[in-house]
Motif scaffolding. Sequence first.
Motif, PDB file in Angstrom:
ATOM      1  N   SER A  88       0.773  -1.202   0.095  1.00 37.46           N
ATOM      2  CA  SER A  88      -0.096   0.028   0.018  1.00 37.46           C
ATOM      3  C   SER A  88       0.825   1.255   0.062  1.00 37.46           C
ATOM      4  O   SER A  88       2.159   1.116   0.455  1.00 37.46           O
ATOM      5  CB  SER A  88      -0.929   0.020   1.257  1.00 37.46           C
ATOM      6  OG  SER A  88      -0.334   0.145   2.238  1.00 37.46           O
ATOM      7  N   VAL A  89       0.413   2.234  -0.639  1.00 34.36           N
ATOM      8  CA  VAL A  89       1.129   3.677  -0.611  1.00 34.36           C
ATOM      9  C   VAL A  89       0.275   4.655  -0.123  1.00 34.36           C
ATOM     10  O   VAL A  89      -0.800   4.905  -0.635  1.00 34.36           O
ATOM     11  CB  VAL A  89       1.625   3.762  -2.027  1.00 34.36           C
ATOM     12  CG1 VAL A  89       2.310   5.278  -2.146  1.00 34.36           C
ATOM     13  CG2 VAL A  89       2.348   2.786  -2.607  1.00 34.36           C
ATOM     14  N   THR A  90       0.618   5.531   0.842  1.00 32.64           N
ATOM     15  CA  THR A  90       0.033   6.755   1.164  1.00 32.64           C
ATOM     16  C   THR A  90       0.705   7.796   1.005  1.00 32.64           C
ATOM     17  O   THR A  90       1.979   7.942   1.267  1.00 32.64           O
ATOM     18  CB  THR A  90      -0.039   6.392   2.836  1.00 32.64           C
ATOM     19  OG1 THR A  90      -0.784   5.117   3.294  1.00 32.64           O
ATOM     20  CG2 THR A  90      -0.810   7.725   3.455  1.00 32.64           C
ATOM     21  N   GLN A  91       0.010   8.841   0.419  1.00 38.88           N
ATOM     22  CA  GLN A  91       0.417  10.200   0.249  1.00 38.88           C
ATOM     23  C   GLN A  91      -0.251  11.015   1.187  1.00 38.88           C
ATOM     24  O   GLN A  91      -1.261  11.120   1.176  1.00 38.88           O
ATOM     25  CB  GLN A  91       0.426  10.589  -1.298  1.00 38.88           C
ATOM     26  CG  GLN A  91       1.018   9.778  -2.207  1.00 38.88           C
ATOM     27  CD  GLN A  91       0.968  10.220  -3.570  1.00 38.88           C
ATOM     28  OE1 GLN A  91       0.669   9.403  -4.401  1.00 38.88           O
ATOM     29  NE2 GLN A  91       1.260  11.318  -4.123  1.00 38.88           N
ATOM     30  N   LEU A  92       0.656  11.748   2.017  1.00 37.39           N
ATOM     31  CA  LEU A  92       0.101  12.414   3.126  1.00 37.39           C
ATOM     32  C   LEU A  92      -0.695  13.515   2.769  1.00 37.39           C
ATOM     33  O   LEU A  92      -1.561  13.996   3.637  1.00 37.39           O
ATOM     34  CB  LEU A  92       0.988  12.304   4.117  1.00 37.39           C
ATOM     35  CG  LEU A  92       1.763  11.177   4.797  1.00 37.39           C
ATOM     36  CD1 LEU A  92       3.279  11.432   5.323  1.00 37.39           C
ATOM     37  CD2 LEU A  92       1.004  10.481   5.609  1.00 37.39           C
ATOM     38  N   ASP A  93      -0.546  14.125   1.873  1.00 43.98           N
ATOM     39  CA  ASP A  93      -0.902  15.515   1.444  1.00 43.98           C
ATOM     40  C   ASP A  93      -1.850  15.122   0.034  1.00 43.98           C
ATOM     41  O   ASP A  93      -1.233  14.921  -1.042  1.00 43.98           O
ATOM     42  CB  ASP A  93      -0.101  16.494   1.351  1.00 43.98           C
ATOM     43  CG  ASP A  93       1.042  16.787   2.762  1.00 43.98           C
ATOM     44  OD1 ASP A  93       2.063  16.500   2.242  1.00 43.98           O
ATOM     45  OD2 ASP A  93       0.422  17.186   3.500  1.00 43.98           O
ATOM     46  N   SER A  94      -3.001  15.642   0.015  1.00 43.75           N
ATOM     47  CA  SER A  94      -4.015  15.606  -1.105  1.00 43.75           C
ATOM     48  C   SER A  94      -3.636  16.688  -1.871  1.00 43.75           C
ATOM     49  O   SER A  94      -3.982  16.643  -2.994  1.00 43.75           O
ATOM     50  CB  SER A  94      -5.479  15.300  -0.655  1.00 43.75           C
ATOM     51  OG  SER A  94      -5.740  16.389   0.096  1.00 43.75           O
ATOM     52  N   GLN A  95      -3.515  17.875  -1.233  1.00 46.90           N
ATOM     53  CA  GLN A  95      -3.148  19.218  -2.051  1.00 46.90           C
ATOM     54  C   GLN A  95      -1.914  19.710  -1.360  1.00 46.90           C
ATOM     55  O   GLN A  95      -1.836  19.889  -0.115  1.00 46.90           O
ATOM     56  CB  GLN A  95      -4.370  19.971  -2.002  1.00 46.90           C
ATOM     57  CG  GLN A  95      -5.389  19.323  -2.764  1.00 46.90           C
ATOM     58  CD  GLN A  95      -6.665  20.438  -3.011  1.00 46.90           C
ATOM     59  OE1 GLN A  95      -6.669  21.298  -3.759  1.00 46.90           O
ATOM     60  NE2 GLN A  95      -7.658  20.260  -2.327  1.00 46.90           N
ATOM     61  N   VAL A  96      -1.145  20.508  -2.187  1.00 49.25           N
ATOM     62  CA  VAL A  96       0.098  21.349  -1.678  1.00 49.25           C
ATOM     63  C   VAL A  96      -0.126  22.631  -2.501  1.00 49.25           C
ATOM     64  O   VAL A  96       0.261  22.571  -3.446  1.00 49.25           O
ATOM     65  CB  VAL A  96       1.260  20.710  -1.766  1.00 49.25           C
ATOM     66  CG1 VAL A  96       2.484  21.568  -1.253  1.00 49.25           C
ATOM     67  CG2 VAL A  96       1.185  19.233  -0.921  1.00 49.25           C
ATOM     68  N   PRO A  97      -0.577  23.871  -1.995  1.00 46.65           N
ATOM     69  CA  PRO A  97      -0.302  24.734  -2.524  1.00 46.65           C
ATOM     70  C   PRO A  97       0.991  25.631  -2.168  1.00 46.65           C
ATOM     71  O   PRO A  97       1.453  25.424  -1.166  1.00 46.65           O
ATOM     72  CB  PRO A  97      -1.531  25.703  -2.006  1.00 46.65           C
ATOM     73  CG  PRO A  97      -1.425  25.182  -0.668  1.00 46.65           C
ATOM     74  CD  PRO A  97      -1.102  23.916  -0.628  1.00 46.65           C
TER      75      PRO A  97
END
Lengths: 116, 115
Positions: free
Chosen positions: B3-12
């Motif tokens: 499994s892979v988790t990307q901790l931020d869905s959006q980064v401005p």
Amino acid sequence: NAGVTQTPKFRILKIGQSMTLQCTQDMNHNYMYWYRQDPGMGLKLIYYSVGAGITDKGEVPNGYNVSRSTTEDFPLRLELAAPSQTSVYFCASSYSTGGRSGNTIYFGEGSWLTVV
Amino acid sequence: AQSVTQLDSQVPVFEEAPVELRCNYSSSVSVYLFWYVQYPNQGLQLLLKYLSGSTLVKGINGFEAEFNKSQTSFHLRKPSVHISDTAEYFCAVSELKAAGNKLTFGGGTRVLVKP
């Protein structure tokens, strides 16, 4: 350099209809894949093929079928379309020897499918 | 299974500022690691990958990523972003010895570069 070509780019289907997404690659890759992309979910593998005549299920195969009669082509068939199949579909390909992973996978530009 | 988790869905982020996109993975076997970028209305293209060797990997467009085995992370960085870096970025893994060269993707991080 055409790479991986998918058609159609956009399609609206009615519930219960069937359709085929076409995919062809001109890189002589032995491996081909179909992924679907839903918002916030990344890409999920539907089916893959390691060579002509050989296909196998991925993570989310239900409601889909594939065939691989040639190295170049890997069509994805949707039978009895359902709203849950509304998604963006990506075909991809890669070259691998000895069944090893780690090689770059090349993606098509996507097919946007809406089922209403 | 991985499994892979990307901790931020959006980064401005503002133009010319640095950016870091976080990726953590879970796997019972050794994996290869990838970052792909998806520009609006396009397919995915490879930014960089880690197969073996140096844990700092350099990719296209000035991006780099560092593999940390003990923390099972593969964070992506760029020291100075451009407007053209606005895109969605996907972290992915594949098992070393699994047939089919299949990728497992994270949910993606959308980067919006502001002028």
